[in-house]
Design a protein around this motif. Structure first.
Motif, PDB file in Angstrom:
ATOM      1  N   ILE B   3      23.651  40.956  16.578  1.00 47.07           N
ATOM      2  CA  ILE B   3      23.232  39.955  17.564  1.00 47.07           C
ATOM      3  C   ILE B   3      21.706  39.926  17.694  1.00 47.07           C
ATOM      4  O   ILE B   3      21.097  38.878  17.711  1.00 47.07           O
ATOM      5  N   SER B   4      21.105  41.100  17.732  1.00 53.47           N
ATOM      6  CA  SER B   4      19.676  41.160  18.023  1.00 53.47           C
ATOM      7  C   SER B   4      18.842  40.399  16.993  1.00 53.47           C
ATOM      8  O   SER B   4      17.860  39.766  17.333  1.00 53.47           O
ATOM      9  N   PHE B   5      19.235  40.440  15.718  1.00 46.80           N
ATOM     10  CA  PHE B   5      18.465  39.757  14.693  1.00 46.80           C
ATOM     11  C   PHE B   5      18.661  38.245  14.740  1.00 46.80           C
ATOM     12  O   PHE B   5      17.747  37.486  14.505  1.00 46.80           O
ATOM     13  N   THR B   6      19.870  37.790  15.029  1.00 43.52           N
ATOM     14  CA  THR B   6      20.118  36.359  15.026  1.00 43.52           C
ATOM     15  C   THR B   6      19.647  35.728  16.331  1.00 43.52           C
ATOM     16  O   THR B   6      19.381  34.542  16.389  1.00 43.52           O
ATOM     17  N   HIS B   7      19.569  36.540  17.344  1.00 44.16           N
ATOM     18  CA  HIS B   7      19.223  36.038  18.671  1.00 44.16           C
ATOM     19  C   HIS B   7      17.846  35.381  18.671  1.00 44.16           C
ATOM     20  O   HIS B   7      17.631  34.339  19.248  1.00 44.16           O
ATOM     21  N   ARG B   8      16.918  36.032  18.009  1.00 44.01           N
ATOM     22  CA  ARG B   8      15.542  35.564  18.023  1.00 44.01           C
ATOM     23  C   ARG B   8      15.051  35.541  16.583  1.00 44.01           C
ATOM     24  O   ARG B   8      15.062  36.563  15.893  1.00 44.01           O
ATOM     25  N   GLY B  98      18.632  39.714   6.406  1.00 45.60           N
ATOM     26  CA  GLY B  98      17.505  40.216   5.630  1.00 45.60           C
ATOM     27  C   GLY B  98      16.692  39.151   4.922  1.00 45.60           C
ATOM     28  O   GLY B  98      15.660  39.452   4.345  1.00 45.60           O
ATOM     29  N   GLN B  99      17.165  37.912   4.931  1.00 45.53           N
ATOM     30  CA  GLN B  99      16.484  36.851   4.199  1.00 45.53           C
ATOM     31  C   GLN B  99      16.182  35.685   5.124  1.00 45.53           C
ATOM     32  O   GLN B  99      16.896  35.456   6.094  1.00 45.53           O
TER      33      GLN B  99
END
Lengths: 92, 182
Positions: B3-8, B98-99
């Protein structure tokens, strides 16, 4: 970007995309080979002027190992082969 | 997907500026693409390539003779993962976190890209639908031609801000605008 290498998979690319491992001529001795043979394989290298055969890794491209035959004096490139094909066909 | 990566999005802070509407030359950052890295086992390359071309709602970007990126802006990671799992001789891993996927379009896009890429992008040399791994602003990424004047770039997340800044500077003389596309 002076030196252009024609990768068999990616086409004409600048040398910045590659990493050179070194001489592709020495053949790995058998595990039980003599100490002299292993010493020669690991440490001893010719430093020829002119035609050389090297392993290049296309790091920023297809990430394949290539065998590049080139002239280190004129920077002319004669042949680029995938290392797997080169290994299959002996001296490709 | 965490969640944390897609959130922002990693490029969230770089989207400022007074740009009310997109210009002819525009850079779109795709907010949540699904990207899988795939690798065919030795001897399965041709069969895997064929099977990948039949997967629905995805585009396949070539990396090497046995290596592809599977990209989708519509299907979910779970759906694609399920389809890829049915292909024999294929290993895959999700790389969406990652991309970063960016899409460039506009009449001057080739001139802009010529500042970042050493590959000839003339239509005769790099046709529509073609994709290849290459150095993009000195970062190893993947470039695909999606139209006569449209390209897509995939770069690792940790280098995306740098590539984005370089592209913005390259596009400045053509007043290239940029924004998120969802």
């Amino acid at each position: 970007m002076a030196s252009l290498i024609t990768c068999p998979h990616c086409g004409r690319r600048p040398k910045e995309e590659f990493s050179i491992r070194g001489d592709a001529v020495p053949e790995r001795p058998a595990p039980a080979a003599s100490e002299e043979a292993w010493h020669a394989y690991v440490y001893l290298r010719d430093n020829p002027r002119g035609n050389i055969r090297e392993y290049w890794h296309h790091v920023a491209g297809c990430r394949r190992w290539l065998v590049v035959e080139r002239d280190n004096l004129t920077h002319a490139v004669f042949a680029v082969t995938d290392a797997r094909e080169a290994a299959k066909g002996g001296t490709a | 997907m965490s969640i944390s990566f897609t959130h922002r999005h990693i490029l969230e802070d770089r989207m400022g500026g007074y740009e009310p509407s997109p210009n002819a030359n525009h850079l779109t950052v795709v907010r949540r693409p699904v990207i899988f890295s795939t690798l065919a086992h030795a001897g399965h390359e041709a069969a895997v390539a064929e099977a990948l071309s039949l997967v629905e709602d995805v585009v396949v970007r070539s990396v090497s003779p046995s290596d592809w990126l599977v990209v989708s802006q519509s299907a979910s990671a779970a759906t694609i993962s399920a389809s890829l799992a049915t292909i024999p001789g294929l290993s895959f891993a999700e790389q969406s976190d990652g991309q970063v996927l960016m899409a460039l379009s506009g009449p001057d896009v080739r001139t802009i890209l010529a500042k970042c890429v050493a590959v000839d992008l003339h239509a005769d040399m790099f046709a529509e639908g073609q994709s290849a791994p290459m150095m993009i602003c000195r970062v190893a990424g993947n470039l695909a031609r999606t139209g006569a004047d449209a390209f897509e770039i995939i770069v690792p997340r940790s280098h995306a801000a740098y590539v984005f800044d370089e592209l913005r500077d390259a596009g400045r003389e053509f007043a290239m605008t940029r924004g998120f596309g969802d």
